[in-house]
Design an enzyme around this catalytic site. Sequence first.
Site, PDB file in Angstrom:
ATOM      1  N   ASP A   1      -1.668 -12.214 -38.246  1.00 17.94           N
ATOM      2  CA  ASP A   1      -1.500 -12.927 -36.965  1.00 17.94           C
ATOM      3  C   ASP A   1      -2.824 -13.587 -36.596  1.00 17.94           C
ATOM      4  O   ASP A   1      -2.909 -14.747 -36.238  1.00 17.94           O
ATOM      5  CB  ASP A   1      -1.162 -11.937 -35.834  1.00 17.94           C
ATOM      6  CG  ASP A   1       0.298 -11.506 -35.799  1.00 17.94           C
ATOM      7  OD1 ASP A   1       0.550 -10.312 -35.538  1.00 17.94           O
ATOM      8  OD2 ASP A   1       1.174 -12.359 -36.041  1.00 17.94           O
TER       9      ASP A   1
ATOM     10  N   ASP B   1       5.403 -15.622 -36.638  1.00 18.86           N
ATOM     11  CA  ASP B   1       6.571 -14.929 -36.076  1.00 18.86           C
ATOM     12  C   ASP B   1       7.124 -13.940 -37.111  1.00 18.86           C
ATOM     13  O   ASP B   1       7.170 -14.222 -38.303  1.00 18.86           O
ATOM     14  CB  ASP B   1       7.650 -15.957 -35.729  1.00 18.86           C
ATOM     15  CG  ASP B   1       8.869 -15.289 -35.123  1.00 18.86           C
ATOM     16  OD1 ASP B   1       8.764 -14.757 -33.997  1.00 18.86           O
ATOM     17  OD2 ASP B   1       9.921 -15.246 -35.800  1.00 18.86           O
TER      18      ASP B   1
HETATM   19  P1  P6P Z   1      13.918  -6.531 -32.667  1.00 18.09           P
HETATM   20  C1  P6P Z   1       9.616 -10.554 -34.108  1.00 18.09           C
HETATM   21  O1  P6P Z   1       8.769  -9.585 -33.571  1.00 18.09           O
HETATM   22  C2  P6P Z   1      10.506 -11.088 -32.991  1.00 18.09           C
HETATM   23  O2  P6P Z   1       9.748 -11.623 -31.966  1.00 18.09           O
HETATM   24  C3  P6P Z   1      11.465 -12.123 -33.564  1.00 18.09           C
HETATM   25  O3  P6P Z   1      10.929 -12.812 -34.628  1.00 18.09           O
HETATM   26  C4  P6P Z   1      12.654 -11.292 -33.976  1.00 18.09           C
HETATM   27  O4  P6P Z   1      13.879 -12.015 -33.933  1.00 18.09           O
HETATM   28  C5  P6P Z   1      12.662 -10.183 -32.934  1.00 18.09           C
HETATM   29  O5  P6P Z   1      11.310 -10.024 -32.496  1.00 18.09           O
HETATM   30  C6  P6P Z   1      13.143  -8.894 -33.520  1.00 18.09           C
HETATM   31  O6  P6P Z   1      13.251  -7.981 -32.430  1.00 18.09           O
HETATM   32  O7  P6P Z   1      13.959  -5.934 -31.285  1.00 18.09           O
HETATM   33  O8  P6P Z   1      15.298  -6.768 -33.233  1.00 18.09           O
HETATM   34  O9  P6P Z   1      13.003  -5.823 -33.639  1.00 18.09           O
END
Ligand code: P6P
Length: 335
Positions: A69, A117
């Site tokens: 990151d 991301d």
């Molecule tokens: P969860 C990655 O951290 C993120 O921001 C997105 O890329 C992804 O869709 C989401 O969080 C995943 O979240 O709660 O399903 O782990």
Amino acid sequence: MSAIVSVQRHLLETQRHHPTATGDLTALLWDLTLAFKLINAEVNKAGLVNLYGLDGDRNASGDDVTKLDRFAQDTIFRMMDHGGHLCCMASEEEREIIPIPAKYAKGKYVLSYDPLDGSSNIDANVSVGTIFAIHRRRTPEGTDGTEEDVLQSGRALVAAGYVIYGSSTMLVLSTGQRVDGFTLDPSVGEFLLSHPDIRIPKRGKIYSVNEGNQSFWRENTRRYVDWIKSPEAGPYKGRYIGSMIADVHRTLLYGGIFLYPRTFRHDPVKGECKLRLLYEAGPMGWIVERAGGVATTGDEPVADLVPTHLHDTCPVAIGSPDDVADYLAFYRGER
Ligand code: P6P
């Protein structure tokens, strides 16, 4: 045999359709593509150069910041701060807006981005990527950019896109009219047009949501997901990578729907949303809309939301028009 078109050539051709264009946006996007190549090189060798793992910091949303990151964040800043195209930047990893250093000229655009991301998955070698959004500044030219320049809706976007660092590295980009995909040829270090004029299928056969949150959704969302898994709907296949960029990229190419609904785990009235409006939901939703898809919060198009803070979040349902229409019918209690 199809022509070989680099992203640079494509952007120049696109610029020619805008007689008043100064070339600023084209040059800005060219600089960004070089930053993506540098990030790609590090992501692809992260395991070898001890770039996996955390860097010990936390971002404005409380997420642990990984070493990659930080590398991606720093690379984009160092590439974009001196080109004279931006008045300021905003990153998912930074609490405040990122000013352009005083020694550099201030430009007419604003760059908002999520440098990496899905990075919580990077140590497991899951696809991650960079998401970017470009607005035209709203404050007077030549001055330092402010939050007013950053806090704009998806409707006001000039360009947006993402790079997914995976089995092959692909840049998906729109400057408003269409969506095109460019695959990086590592032997020459060029992004070459591989997916011209991407159009999302009208309906897909895949749904993508973190069902671990099911007990925290509103009832209508639960009923939709139960339906999509029923013989009446298909059933659809379930695919969830946990990296929005990868889940939405698959949805864009194959069709279907990606959901991150509001959850009511901590606040039974307001609930909570995870995905960031400026850095995730906004640009990814805008790209899918430009490809003929739909991006909605359930109550309104994501593109209509005007952020009030840099790290606003929102619920999303993004994907094929027929699939999102089904979701909205359940969401509104019509089914
Ligand atoms: P969860 C990655 O951290 C993120 O921001 C997105 O890329 C992804 O869709 C989401 O969080 C995943 O979240 O709660 O399903 O782990």
